[in-house]
Design an enzyme around this catalytic site. Sequence first.
Site, PDB file in Angstrom:
ATOM      1  NE  ARG A  38      52.956  -5.126  52.264  1.00 35.14           N
ATOM      2  CZ  ARG A  38      53.461  -5.331  53.701  1.00 35.14           C
ATOM      3  NH1 ARG A  38      54.470  -6.160  54.309  1.00 35.14           N
ATOM      4  NH2 ARG A  38      52.776  -4.608  54.888  1.00 35.14           N
TER       5      ARG A  38
ATOM      6  CE1 TYR B 102      45.718  -8.025  46.291  1.00 31.61           C
ATOM      7  CE2 TYR B 102      47.521  -7.385  47.784  1.00 31.61           C
ATOM      8  CZ  TYR B 102      46.150  -7.182  47.221  1.00 31.61           C
ATOM      9  OH  TYR B 102      45.473  -6.099  47.641  1.00 31.61           O
TER      10      TYR B 102
ATOM     11  CE  LYS C 236      54.161  -1.112  50.834  1.00 31.71           C
ATOM     12  NZ  LYS C 236      54.258   0.354  51.640  1.00 31.71           N
TER      13      LYS C 236
ATOM     14  CG  HIS D  24      56.338   2.444  54.854  1.00 33.16           C
ATOM     15  ND1 HIS D  24      55.565   1.707  55.595  1.00 33.16           N
ATOM     16  CD2 HIS D  24      55.376   2.541  53.604  1.00 33.16           C
ATOM     17  CE1 HIS D  24      54.537   1.390  55.263  1.00 33.16           C
ATOM     18  NE2 HIS D  24      54.258   1.808  54.240  1.00 33.16           N
TER      19      HIS D  24
ATOM     20  CB  SER E 294      49.969  -1.395  56.964  1.00 31.77           C
ATOM     21  OG  SER E 294      50.883  -1.637  56.510  1.00 31.77           O
TER      22      SER E 294
ATOM     23  CB  CYS F  91      48.260   4.532  61.187  1.00 32.14           C
ATOM     24  SG  CYS F  91      48.677   3.073  62.322  1.00 32.14           S
TER      25      CYS F  91
ATOM     26  CG  ASP G 236      53.049   3.301  50.823  1.00 31.23           C
ATOM     27  OD1 ASP G 236      52.861   3.414  51.744  1.00 31.23           O
ATOM     28  OD2 ASP G 236      53.448   2.460  50.163  1.00 31.23           O
TER      29      ASP G 236
ATOM     30  NE  ARG H 154      46.096  -2.774  49.675  1.00 32.60           N
ATOM     31  CZ  ARG H 154      46.909  -2.303  50.442  1.00 32.60           C
ATOM     32  NH1 ARG H 154      47.176  -1.248  50.068  1.00 32.60           N
ATOM     33  NH2 ARG H 154      47.231  -2.736  51.539  1.00 32.60           N
TER      34      ARG H 154
ATOM     35  NE  ARG I 183      44.503   1.656  64.231  1.00 28.52           N
ATOM     36  CZ  ARG I 183      43.383   2.093  63.895  1.00 28.52           C
ATOM     37  NH1 ARG I 183      42.283   2.161  64.595  1.00 28.52           N
ATOM     38  NH2 ARG I 183      42.879   2.860  62.497  1.00 28.52           N
TER      39      ARG I 183
HETATM   40  O1  O2Y Z   1      49.225  -5.988  50.745  1.00 24.91           O
HETATM   41  C1  O2Y Z   1      49.868  -5.481  49.726  1.00 24.91           C
HETATM   42  O2  O2Y Z   1      50.358  -6.212  48.902  1.00 24.91           O
HETATM   43  C2  O2Y Z   1      49.992  -4.028  49.477  1.00 24.91           C
HETATM   44  S1  O2Y Z   1      50.657  -3.474  51.172  1.00 24.91           S
HETATM   45  C3  O2Y Z   1      50.567  -1.714  51.051  1.00 24.91           C
HETATM   46  C4  O2Y Z   1      50.134  -1.263  49.712  1.00 24.91           C
HETATM   47  C5  O2Y Z   1      50.176   0.009  49.574  1.00 24.91           C
HETATM   48  C6  O2Y Z   1      50.947   0.939  50.423  1.00 24.91           C
HETATM   49  N1  O2Y Z   1      51.331   0.473  51.662  1.00 24.91           N
HETATM   50  C7  O2Y Z   1      51.383  -0.982  51.855  1.00 24.91           C
HETATM   51  C8  O2Y Z   1      51.614  -1.400  53.227  1.00 24.91           C
HETATM   52  O3  O2Y Z   1      51.320  -2.340  53.827  1.00 24.91           O
HETATM   53  O4  O2Y Z   1      52.190  -0.469  53.791  1.00 24.91           O
HETATM   54 MN    MN Z   2      52.675   1.436  52.717  1.00 25.32          MN
END
Ligand code: O2Y
Ligand code: MN
Length: 602
Positions: free
Chosen positions: A75, A203, A212, A232, A254, A256, A281, A372, A403
């Site tokens: 992301r 991605y 998200k 979340h 993320s 944790c 999630d 992933r 954490r």
């Molecule tokens: O990096 C990404 O595109 C995915 S981020 C993600 C994916 C699934 C669940 N949680 C997350 C997150 O960053 O919290």
């Molecule tokens: Mn997530």
Amino acid sequence: MNAAEKITRNRALASWVEEVARYAKPERIHWCDGSEAENEHLIEQMLADGTLEELNQKTHPGCYLHRSHPSDVARTEHLTFICTENQADTGPTNNWMSPADARAKVWPLFDGAMKGRTLYVVPYLMGPASSPFSKVGIEITDSAYVAVNMRIMTRMGQVALERLGDSADFVKGLHSLGDLSPERRFICHFPQSKEIWSVGSGYGGNALLSKKCFALRIASTQARDEGWLAEHMLILGCEDPQGKTTYIAAAFPSACGKTNLAMLIPPLSQAGYKVWTVGDDIAWLRPGPDGRLWAINPENGFFGVAPGTNNETNPNAMASIGKNTIFTNVAVTKDRQPWWEGLGQAPEGLTDWRGNPHDASKGEPAAHPNSRFTAPATQCPGISPKFDDPQGVPISAIIFGGRRASLVPLVYQAFDWAHGVLVGAMLSSETTAAATGKTGVLRRDPMAMLPFCGYNAGDYLNHWLRVGKGLKHPPAIFNVNWFRRGPAREFLWPGYGENLRVLRWIVERAAGAGKAVETPIGYVPTADAIDTRGLDVAATTMQELLHIDAEGWTAETRDIEEYLHKLGERLPAELLQQVQRIRQRLLAGSARPAASVAGRTA
Ligand code: O2Y
Ligand code: MN
């Protein structure tokens, strides 16, 4: 009636698709119906053009590998925008772009972007098919990889069109790979018109717009307006040996161990307990007519981090990804099985996530740290019988967790809902090298929603307070920290399956039982309240895990005050008062047996 016939009856949908197609100029349009035949066809096509590679079909039937562009592996928060007329509505924690600027700067990137490509119309439903709380989204994308991932992550195709009928009430997501250049990559959200534009990335969270973008950023604004919460959070059911299941929602930043907790398998010493996975999630939580908070998981699959997942850390995740799974940016063994760090000794002849022979001597991981798996939720052996329940599950406890190597105890309970909102607002976590490249940097992440709240964070915390006031039976709120370390930097708590012991205390407390002492920061388990039988954790270690350092916490309250002020003038004053109350208690040095939580004895 097939998908296309149905669609033409929905004028709002048909005219939006026409408008996009006129502008993006695809070679052809494909309306996804979500069928098995369609999926097979798309996979064949991607195997032929190199978007997917087949994995070992004997060991991993129905599994495929995708390698994203090396500059497109996570992301991209700095390229993610909330587009509101008034910048204050987006707030200080989000990047803002005015809708007019987005139209001038981002919309032109879609001009002709789909030339020579197929435009896929992906109708999808967030939530169980028959749930009154489910919502429809339509993603237009020029990526077949996105279409097949959406089929796993959502209830995709005909089911969503049937739900939509003639209604114009759907979230419009427009996605194009563009030229995959980070310079021309934007993810824009328009909460008012319920639209998402994403260009330049193929991605994960940037491209699977259900996740998200819709289920958190857009849905959080819908939730604010409609009186519920889009969070979340994982959702799990903890069943005791008598067969009683208590449902818990939990928010962790993320990295944790959220997916591990959602899929926890109790160790042998905890026989008779069972953890059911409702979601790993995202949770949509609504006040029910009975005064409780009810949760559904809007998703239909898991988009989990591969590295670190193995039969010790998460056997249920491993079982979930044994078939019908798309792997992104993992490494591959000589016999074409997916591989990542955490699966033991690296075998000879690995191909790394970029598709090159892996050279272990360079010290770089073979799988990308953010590689992933996309797997159907129903493949999880611990999937809850309530996964598809239209009403969802009643939530008795909410857990926040981060954490933290020191200071934050293994577990504590907030005094009440408003204090719990502060506990969520204080959520913070130290970064890991795998996630960010830097270890141990403290990041504040209120409710683990910092990158995902679609509006002003002060308004958001106010909304949380408001929702609690309307609940006759609000969930009890807790904070956990599995990551506290001892003098030699060793983890003090074994974590993973043993976290069930902490869940048991949480379940007891939520039911009005469980032993606790009242401390300035909340209720902490008494020395004997957590079952440590059969565990190699000394009584002194438990003491350390549950210790509240008044000086450290006083400094923490100052730090949190400073942070909360950064959330701007819409921050509820009630939260600052809560912080001050904690500091006063710390100064007064209170630590006594917990007399009651809403009239319950400890
Ligand atoms: O990096 C990404 O595109 C995915 S981020 C993600 C994916 C699934 C669940 N949680 C997350 C997150 O960053 O919290
Ligand atoms: Mn997530």
